[in-house]
Design an enzyme around this catalytic site. Structure first.
Site, short mmCIF file in Angstrom:
data_model
loop_
_atom_site.label_atom_id
_atom_site.label_comp_id
_atom_site.label_asym_id
_atom_site.label_seq_id
_atom_site.Cartn_x
_atom_site.Cartn_y
_atom_site.Cartn_z
N GLN A 185 0.85 -1.19 0.00
CA GLN A 185 0.00 0.00 0.00
C GLN A 185 0.88 1.24 0.00
O GLN A 185 1.67 1.44 0.93
CB GLN A 185 -0.87 -0.03 1.26
CG GLN A 185 -1.80 1.13 1.39
CD GLN A 185 -2.36 1.19 2.80
OE1 GLN A 185 -2.52 0.17 3.46
NE2 GLN A 185 -2.66 2.36 3.28
N SER A 211 0.94 6.58 2.51
CA SER A 211 1.59 7.57 3.38
C SER A 211 2.81 8.19 2.70
O SER A 211 3.51 7.53 1.93
CB SER A 211 2.07 6.93 4.68
OG SER A 211 1.02 6.30 5.34
N GLU A 267 -15.02 -4.83 5.98
CA GLU A 267 -14.29 -5.66 6.94
C GLU A 267 -15.00 -7.00 7.10
O GLU A 267 -16.21 -7.04 7.28
CB GLU A 267 -14.25 -4.93 8.28
CG GLU A 267 -13.22 -5.44 9.23
CD GLU A 267 -13.38 -4.79 10.60
OE1 GLU A 267 -12.82 -5.31 11.56
OE2 GLU A 267 -14.08 -3.78 10.71
N GLU A 282 -4.60 9.11 18.59
CA GLU A 282 -5.18 10.46 18.72
C GLU A 282 -6.27 10.66 17.67
O GLU A 282 -7.33 11.24 17.95
CB GLU A 282 -4.08 11.53 18.55
CG GLU A 282 -3.09 11.63 19.70
CD GLU A 282 -2.05 10.51 19.69
OE1 GLU A 282 -1.88 9.83 18.64
OE2 GLU A 282 -1.40 10.29 20.73
#
Ligand SMILES: Cc1cc2nc3c(=O)[nH]c(=O)nc-3n(C[C@H](O)[C@H](O)[C@H](O)COP(=O)(O)OP(=O)(O)OC[C@H]3O[C@@H](n4cnc5c(N)ncnc54)[C@H](O)[C@@H]3O)c2cc1C
Length: 372
Positions: free
Chosen positions: A107, A110, A225, A353
């Protein structure tokens, strides 16, 4: 759970049992052809299995002493996206080798400056006739050094909201212009990489969906999922599972009151997580939407994995940490590897977070965080 699994004579059970009788030791290819690698996918790739049928399949496999393969980047991410937005040619080309694991996937999302805020990614794809020319760099690309294909997000426009400027590509990792450099992890392993893309030419036919539709597709993927009875290890399903953690903790016969309190807290968390999993499963089986409960599970579960590994290490002492190198595949001690790897849990797949932001905004109704 506010549901019970269907009885022994349920036709779906009978069908799975008959298949297992014909395939007592199924190979990955058998499982792929039987639609059992991703039973929730539509036929012919899967079995069109609704959540209850998925649990029935899981249950029958367990009774036969077998486990279905876990989700990989291919089956977990790339496949559902191709199903949601791909052409029939793309489905026929990419899904069979993904399901039987003859082609592996990575993947490439990022970037050094785009992680949680993925929409700000800078890798650019410019159309040139029937190819797109891609330049940019990606980071933390798990297994990009050994996989055949990558799912790639790249910017294809500049005007408008960043989410509407991103396209979704299927990239042959053997294409000229790709340089993959491994990153050595604190475990000593090297499962992720930096990936540099210089004038990489991707056929336009390898775009999934239409130009600038990539963000929508990346989100579709996440909703897909599989429902499973198996709860797996405490490190994203890998590593030791709760019963093994408890056995390990019992083996230390600990009398320190502070450590005993930590063990009690960890046990309480195991029970909470098990109940939470059941709530999510119930919502899916009864046709409901678990919504941000998955974020609750991830926020608690990731910390739980870290706490479990830290506790074992605190009881065990530093001795097993002194030989320095713990890539999971080679190391016999999953605890030393797990102790180091557990740091990654609260970062990958959406940081803790970010999960808390989702819980705050979508579950607790708190005001949205300020946007730049
Ligand atoms: C084991 C592992 C495997 C991975 N595999 C892949 C892969 O195969 N392919 C791939 O593309 N990526 C992969 N990643 C990368 C992963 O998706 C990113 O690390 C993740 O999205 C976080 O991005 P970042 O590291 O850039 O941190 P940043 O987004 O820069 O965050 C830095 C810190 O700021 C906090 N923060 C950021 N935004 C907010 C906010 N809005 N509110 C509050 N706090 C905030 C974060 O919580 C964090 O503490 C992997 C990561 C790990 C750990």
């Amino acid at each position: 759970m506010d549901f019970t699994l269907p009885p022994d004579d349920d036709p779906r059970r009978v069908e799975v049992r008959a298949w297992l009788a014909d395939h007592p030791e199924p190979t990955r290819k058998d499982l792929a052809e039987g639609g059992f690698v991703a039973p929730h996918w539509p036929r012919p790739w899967g079995r069109d299995a609704d959540p209850e049928t998925q649990l029935v399949i899981d249950d029958e496999f367990r009774a036969a002493g077998l486990r279905l393969p876990g989700a990989s980047i291919g089956v977990g991410w790339a496949g559902p996206t191709i199903l949601a937005g791909g052409t029939e040619e793309q489905k026929a080309r990419f899904l069979p080798p993904m399901l039987d694991d003859t082609e592996g996937w990575c993947q490439l999302f990022s970037e050094p400056e785009a992680g949680s805020d993925l929409a700000s990614l800078r890798t650019r794809a410019v159309r040139d006739g029937d190819v797109y020319v891609v330049n940019g760099s990606k980071i933390w690309s798990t297994r990009a050094d050994v996989t055949d294909w990558g799912i790639l997000l790249a910017r294809t426009a500049d005007e408008g909201p960043p989410q509407k400027c991103i396209s979704y590509f299927l990239l042959d990792m053997a294409t000229p212009g790709i340089e993959v450099r491994p990153i050595i992890e604190m475990t000593g392993g090297r499962h992720f990489n930096e990936t540099f893309l210089t004038e990489v030419r991707i056929p336009a036919g390898n775009m999934v969906g239409t130009e600038n539709e990539g963000w929508r597709l990346a989100k579709v993927t996440l909703a897909n999922e599989r429902v499973s009875l198996s709860e797996g290890g405490v490190l994203w399903g890998r590593g030791p599972a709760d019963p093994a953690v408890l056995d390990r903790l019992r083996s230390f016969a600990c009398s320190d009151p502070v450590l005993r309190q930590r063990i009690a807290d960890l046990y309480t968390e195991m029970v909470i997580l098990r109940l939470l999993n059941r709530r999510i499963m119930s919502a899916k089986v009864t046709g409901g939407d678990p919504g941000p409960l998955s974020s609750v599970r991830k926020a608690i579960g990731d910390k739980h994995g870290q706490k479990a590994m830290a506790l074992v290490k605190d009881l065990e002492g530093p001795s097993t940490m002194l030989d320095g190198n713990y890539p999971y595949e080679e190391h016999e001690d999953p605890w030393a590897w797990g102790h180091y790897f557990s740091r990654a849990l609260t970062i990958g797949g959406g940081t803790s977070e970010v999960q808390r932001n989702i819980i705050g905004e979508r579950l607790l109704g708190l005001p949205r965080e300020p946007r730049p």
